[in-house]
Design a protein around this motif. Structure first.
Motif, PDB file in Angstrom:
ATOM      1  N   VAL A 296      -2.402   0.207  -2.744  1.00 56.63           N
ATOM      2  CA  VAL A 296      -0.862   0.281  -1.902  1.00 56.63           C
ATOM      3  C   VAL A 296       0.226   1.060  -2.636  1.00 56.63           C
ATOM      4  O   VAL A 296       0.411   0.738  -3.710  1.00 56.63           O
ATOM      5  CB  VAL A 296      -0.418  -1.421  -1.538  1.00 56.63           C
ATOM      6  N   VAL A 297       0.403   2.137  -1.900  1.00 57.05           N
ATOM      7  CA  VAL A 297       1.498   3.073  -2.789  1.00 57.05           C
ATOM      8  C   VAL A 297       2.877   2.467  -2.653  1.00 57.05           C
ATOM      9  O   VAL A 297       3.986   2.819  -3.504  1.00 57.05           O
ATOM     10  CB  VAL A 297       1.464   4.490  -2.101  1.00 57.05           C
ATOM     11  N   ALA A 298       3.252   2.181  -1.253  1.00 57.03           N
ATOM     12  CA  ALA A 298       4.655   1.456  -0.859  1.00 57.03           C
ATOM     13  C   ALA A 298       4.673   0.606   0.265  1.00 57.03           C
ATOM     14  O   ALA A 298       3.755   0.992   1.119  1.00 57.03           O
ATOM     15  CB  ALA A 298       5.560   2.724  -0.759  1.00 57.03           C
ATOM     16  N   VAL A 299       5.187  -0.162   0.342  1.00 58.10           N
ATOM     17  CA  VAL A 299       5.459  -1.148   1.267  1.00 58.10           C
ATOM     18  C   VAL A 299       6.910  -0.800   2.108  1.00 58.10           C
ATOM     19  O   VAL A 299       7.982  -0.762   1.545  1.00 58.10           O
ATOM     20  CB  VAL A 299       5.535  -2.677   1.027  1.00 58.10           C
ATOM     21  N   THR A 300       6.507  -0.220   3.455  1.00 54.98           N
ATOM     22  CA  THR A 300       7.676   0.394   4.020  1.00 54.98           C
ATOM     23  C   THR A 300       8.252  -0.611   5.240  1.00 54.98           C
ATOM     24  O   THR A 300       9.436  -0.492   5.392  1.00 54.98           O
ATOM     25  CB  THR A 300       7.428   1.723   4.963  1.00 54.98           C
ATOM     26  N   GLY A 301       7.449  -1.516   5.406  1.00 56.44           N
ATOM     27  CA  GLY A 301       7.921  -2.232   6.770  1.00 56.44           C
ATOM     28  C   GLY A 301       8.017  -1.406   7.957  1.00 56.44           C
ATOM     29  O   GLY A 301       7.467  -0.229   7.893  1.00 56.44           O
ATOM     30  N   GLY A 302       8.274  -2.126   8.923  1.00 60.49           N
ATOM     31  CA  GLY A 302       8.354  -1.360  10.403  1.00 60.49           C
ATOM     32  C   GLY A 302       6.810  -1.036  10.591  1.00 60.49           C
ATOM     33  O   GLY A 302       5.872  -1.569  10.362  1.00 60.49           O
ATOM     34  N   GLY A 303       6.737   0.062  11.083  1.00 57.03           N
ATOM     35  CA  GLY A 303       5.501   0.590  11.460  1.00 57.03           C
ATOM     36  C   GLY A 303       5.238   2.265  11.179  1.00 57.03           C
ATOM     37  O   GLY A 303       5.381   3.175  11.683  1.00 57.03           O
ATOM     38  N   PRO A 304       4.951   2.395   9.538  1.00 53.80           N
ATOM     39  CA  PRO A 304       4.888   3.895   9.170  1.00 53.80           C
ATOM     40  C   PRO A 304       3.618   4.401  10.202  1.00 53.80           C
ATOM     41  O   PRO A 304       2.623   4.099  10.247  1.00 53.80           O
ATOM     42  CB  PRO A 304       4.376   3.460   7.814  1.00 53.80           C
TER      43      PRO A 304
ATOM     44  N   ALA B 248       4.979   7.752  -7.226  1.00 51.43           N
ATOM     45  CA  ALA B 248       4.957   7.320  -8.615  1.00 51.43           C
ATOM     46  C   ALA B 248       6.040   6.116  -8.882  1.00 51.43           C
ATOM     47  O   ALA B 248       5.366   5.096  -9.653  1.00 51.43           O
ATOM     48  CB  ALA B 248       5.591   8.456  -9.596  1.00 51.43           C
ATOM     49  N   LYS B 249       6.969   5.856  -8.070  1.00 49.74           N
ATOM     50  CA  LYS B 249       7.710   4.678  -8.177  1.00 49.74           C
ATOM     51  C   LYS B 249       7.552   3.686  -7.126  1.00 49.74           C
ATOM     52  O   LYS B 249       7.817   2.367  -7.299  1.00 49.74           O
ATOM     53  CB  LYS B 249       9.283   5.157  -8.102  1.00 49.74           C
ATOM     54  N   GLY B 250       6.861   3.912  -6.145  1.00 48.33           N
ATOM     55  CA  GLY B 250       6.571   3.103  -5.036  1.00 48.33           C
ATOM     56  C   GLY B 250       7.798   2.718  -4.339  1.00 48.33           C
ATOM     57  O   GLY B 250       7.786   1.824  -3.791  1.00 48.33           O
ATOM     58  N   THR B 251       8.743   3.640  -4.330  1.00 50.65           N
ATOM     59  CA  THR B 251       9.990   3.281  -3.634  1.00 50.65           C
ATOM     60  C   THR B 251      10.018   3.988  -2.338  1.00 50.65           C
ATOM     61  O   THR B 251       9.420   5.051  -2.010  1.00 50.65           O
ATOM     62  CB  THR B 251      11.307   3.722  -4.463  1.00 50.65           C
ATOM     63  N   THR B 252      10.776   3.549  -1.252  1.00 50.81           N
ATOM     64  CA  THR B 252      11.013   4.221   0.038  1.00 50.81           C
ATOM     65  C   THR B 252      12.563   4.381   0.247  1.00 50.81           C
ATOM     66  O   THR B 252      13.407   3.370   0.072  1.00 50.81           O
ATOM     67  CB  THR B 252      10.414   3.274   1.123  1.00 50.81           C
ATOM     68  N   GLU B 253      12.896   5.433   0.587  1.00 53.33           N
ATOM     69  CA  GLU B 253      14.262   5.946   1.082  1.00 53.33           C
ATOM     70  C   GLU B 253      14.410   6.106   2.468  1.00 53.33           C
ATOM     71  O   GLU B 253      13.365   7.067   2.801  1.00 53.33           O
ATOM     72  CB  GLU B 253      14.790   6.997   0.234  1.00 53.33           C
ATOM     73  N   VAL B 254      15.170   5.709   3.087  1.00 56.12           N
ATOM     74  CA  VAL B 254      15.544   6.101   4.702  1.00 56.12           C
ATOM     75  C   VAL B 254      16.427   7.170   4.709  1.00 56.12           C
ATOM     76  O   VAL B 254      17.481   7.341   4.080  1.00 56.12           O
ATOM     77  CB  VAL B 254      16.192   4.859   5.314  1.00 56.12           C
TER      78      VAL B 254
END
Length: 316
Positions: free
Chosen positions: A65-73, A108-114
């Protein structure tokens, strides 16, 4: 300038049906996979719409798992900054819908930006698929959303290299997959509900020809029988390869719409929800398909090399 393509309210063509061979299952138990992105180390990124996450499938089949975005990627693409740009449709309405949005993931960081939730004060409903042009701008589709008895109509948007969003097409009938021709001179998008492929000329980056929405001259290809078009990729010869629902395969349409070929999965891997396709491998001759009905990522040799995506190469 008037759209130079002929009026083609109906297209004259024959559909050739072929069976894919040497199909390898790379991963299973994915939660409605979409948005495959082939990376330079042989791994493949996929979005899991029902799981709300971006997942990396390693060449040995391992999943991370690279990132958890929520919603529906949904659709995903690598940008010029090496980050992953994700169309998030917000999830299923009304159960988990969080509003449509465009996002950027740092692997690399596993972060998600809107990045965007609206354009000119109008909320995004269901961002679906994305493609970058050579200059670092990107096009994305918003399929819209059915909310009870109400339906938001779809749109196509463009985001300039400096981050300005604009609406390029509205209304659009359930726009889904999106891609650019070799040289970026033509934009294609697939309509889900009609199983039609629409083509628009791109005279300069971020601008389209002056054909009005739903102009019959923009019709590039279609299927005559019941099917739904999903996401797409373009091969090196300019053919558009569209994931096809219900029939379970990939429909390949030539740039002039005169040749249509359906590639079906072998019987033992039959899946009615072939949602997307991307190309990778050293010579771009490997196709990666997401199969949502049974939650699989598969690969197979493809008869025509894929068109390398801008900013795809070298990212590991």
């Amino acid at each position: 300038m008037k759209n130079p393509h002929p009026q083609v309210e109906t297209l004259s063509y024959e559909v050739t049906v072929r069976r894919l061979a040497d199909v390898t299952v790379l991963a299973e138990e994915l939660e409605f996979p979409e948005g495959p992105v082939a990376l330079g180390d042989g791994s493949v990124l996929v979005t899991e719409i029902a799981g709300g996450r971006l997942t990396r499938v390693r060449p040995d089949g391992g999943k991370e798992v690279v990132a958890v975005t929520g919603g529906g990627p949904n659709g995903a693409a690598l940008g010029p900054d090496g980050l992953v740009y994700v169309c998030n449709n917000g999830g299923k309405w009304p159960d988990v819908w969080q509003g449509g949005r465009m996002e950027r993931v740092d692997m690399a960081k596993g972060t998600t930006e809107v990045l965007f939730t609206q354009c000119d004060g109008r909320p995004l409903s269901g961002p679906n698929d994305i493609v970058f042009d050579a200059g670092g701008g990107y096009w994305f589709t918003d399929t819209g959303k059915i909310q009870g008895r109400r339906r938001d109509l779809g749109s196509v948007f463009y985001v300039s290299p400096d981050g300005e969003i604009s609406e390029a097409i509205h209304p659009a009938e359930t726009p889904n997959g999106i891609g650019l021709s070799p040289g970026d001179g033509r934009l294609y998008y697939a309509e889900t509900s009609t199983a039609r492929l629409i083509g628009r000329d791109v005279p300069v980056p971020g601008k389209l020809d002056d054909a009005p929405p739903r102009d019959p001259s923009t019709l590039t290809g279609q299927l005559p029988e019941l099917a739904y078009f999903d996401s797409l990729a373009v091969d090196a010869a300019g053919n558009v390869c569209v994931g096809t629902l219900i029939q379970g395969g990939v429909t390949v349409i030539s740039p002039d719409g005169a040749h249509v070929t359906k590639y079906l999965l072998p019987d033992e891997l039959s899946d009615r929800m072939v949602t997307n396709i991307c190309f990778g491998g050293p010579d771009m001759s490997t196709a990666y398909l997401t199969l949502a009905e049974h939650g699989r990522l598969v690969s197979c040799p493809w008869p025509e090399p894929g068109l390398p995506l801008h900013f795809q190469q070298g990212v590991r």
